[in-house]
Design a protein around this motif. Sequence first.
Motif, PDB file in Angstrom:
ATOM      1  N   THR A 139     -20.751  26.201  34.107  1.00  0.00           N
ATOM      2  CA  THR A 139     -19.971  26.582  32.918  1.00  0.00           C
ATOM      3  C   THR A 139     -20.880  26.714  31.706  1.00  0.00           C
ATOM      4  N   ARG A 140     -21.819  25.753  31.578  1.00  0.00           N
ATOM      5  CA  ARG A 140     -22.747  25.804  30.450  1.00  0.00           C
ATOM      6  C   ARG A 140     -23.625  27.055  30.519  1.00  0.00           C
ATOM      7  N   LEU A 141     -24.113  27.356  31.731  1.00  0.00           N
ATOM      8  CA  LEU A 141     -24.965  28.529  31.899  1.00  0.00           C
ATOM      9  C   LEU A 141     -24.198  29.821  31.599  1.00  0.00           C
ATOM     10  N   ARG A 142     -22.941  29.868  32.078  1.00  0.00           N
ATOM     11  CA  ARG A 142     -22.119  31.054  31.799  1.00  0.00           C
ATOM     12  C   ARG A 142     -21.881  31.205  30.293  1.00  0.00           C
ATOM     13  N   ALA A 143     -21.607  30.080  29.660  1.00  0.00           N
ATOM     14  CA  ALA A 143     -21.360  30.114  28.216  1.00  0.00           C
ATOM     15  C   ALA A 143     -22.603  30.588  27.468  1.00  0.00           C
ATOM     16  N   GLU A 144     -23.765  30.067  27.878  1.00  0.00           N
ATOM     17  CA  GLU A 144     -25.007  30.492  27.234  1.00  0.00           C
ATOM     18  C   GLU A 144     -25.268  31.979  27.473  1.00  0.00           C
ATOM     19  N   GLN A 145     -24.973  32.437  28.712  1.00  0.00           N
ATOM     20  CA  GLN A 145     -25.179  33.846  29.026  1.00  0.00           C
ATOM     21  C   GLN A 145     -24.251  34.732  28.200  1.00  0.00           C
ATOM     22  N   ARG A 146     -23.001  34.264  28.091  1.00  0.00           N
ATOM     23  CA  ARG A 146     -22.051  35.042  27.290  1.00  0.00           C
ATOM     24  C   ARG A 146     -22.462  35.073  25.822  1.00  0.00           C
ATOM     25  N   LEU A 147     -22.952  33.937  25.344  1.00  0.00           N
ATOM     26  CA  LEU A 147     -23.430  33.907  23.960  1.00  0.00           C
ATOM     27  C   LEU A 147     -24.623  34.846  23.776  1.00  0.00           C
ATOM     28  N   GLU A 148     -25.524  34.836  24.774  1.00  0.00           N
ATOM     29  CA  GLU A 148     -26.687  35.720  24.706  1.00  0.00           C
ATOM     30  C   GLU A 148     -26.259  37.183  24.757  1.00  0.00           C
ATOM     31  N   ASP A 149     -25.316  37.474  25.664  1.00  0.00           N
ATOM     32  CA  ASP A 149     -24.798  38.847  25.751  1.00  0.00           C
ATOM     33  C   ASP A 149     -24.128  39.262  24.446  1.00  0.00           C
ATOM     34  N   ALA A 150     -23.343  38.340  23.892  1.00  0.00           N
ATOM     35  CA  ALA A 150     -22.659  38.637  22.631  1.00  0.00           C
ATOM     36  C   ALA A 150     -23.667  38.865  21.511  1.00  0.00           C
ATOM     37  N   ARG A 151     -24.745  38.057  21.526  1.00  0.00           N
ATOM     38  CA  ARG A 151     -25.777  38.220  20.501  1.00  0.00           C
ATOM     39  C   ARG A 151     -26.456  39.583  20.629  1.00  0.00           C
TER      40      ARG A 151
END
Length: 222
Positions: free
Chosen positions: A36-48
């Motif tokens: 979940t943490r990795l997905r959240a970080e990936q989504r944040l990175e994608d959003a950035r």
Amino acid sequence: MRNSNESSGVADLIDRLRQQGVEAGQTQADALLEQTRLRAEQRLEDARHEAEGLLQQAREEADQTRRAGKEAVQLAVRDAILRLKSIVVEQFVDRVQRLVKRELENGDFLKQLILEIVGSSTLSAEQPAQLLLPEDVVGLEQLRANPEAVKEGTLSHFVAALTKEMLREGLEIGTLGDRSAGIRIQLRDEDVEIDLTDQAISELLLSHLVPRFRAMMEGIIQ
């Protein structure tokens, strides 16, 4: 005693199974949390990245809009300057044409012009010619019928007096047939016409003056 030992063994087994289950559950929970943490970080990175892309696109579109606006303004200014130059040249041409016409409609100037032409070597008794004058300047029928009766001091009287001898020797008086100011001389045998009307003189003057006027104007209106 045997039953007591068996009960104790079962309890130990249950405890071990429970502990293993807890540990397995904890491991799964930790793995799920990490995912979940990795997905959240990936989504944040994608959003950035997406936000940066949108920001860059917005900047490029803003730059394009500014460039397009600047080019539009420059084009409008250029067109306005060209129109202004065209208007100024048209006014200059009109001014020259009106000045030439006004000068050629001046009786004294026209007398001098006729005197120069008639007194030059262009006309001679051996060269049949026709002097064409403005229709509203000379009473042609009166001049032909009775030159002496033309009122003294008028252009018609001047023409009659000046050409009295030449009328007998081949110089004819005619009218221009249009609203031109000035005169024309037609040398019949040579099929030559000397055009000294306002249109001809204006065209000659403007062919020299307009290029110079444009060059001068380029230094003023840029």
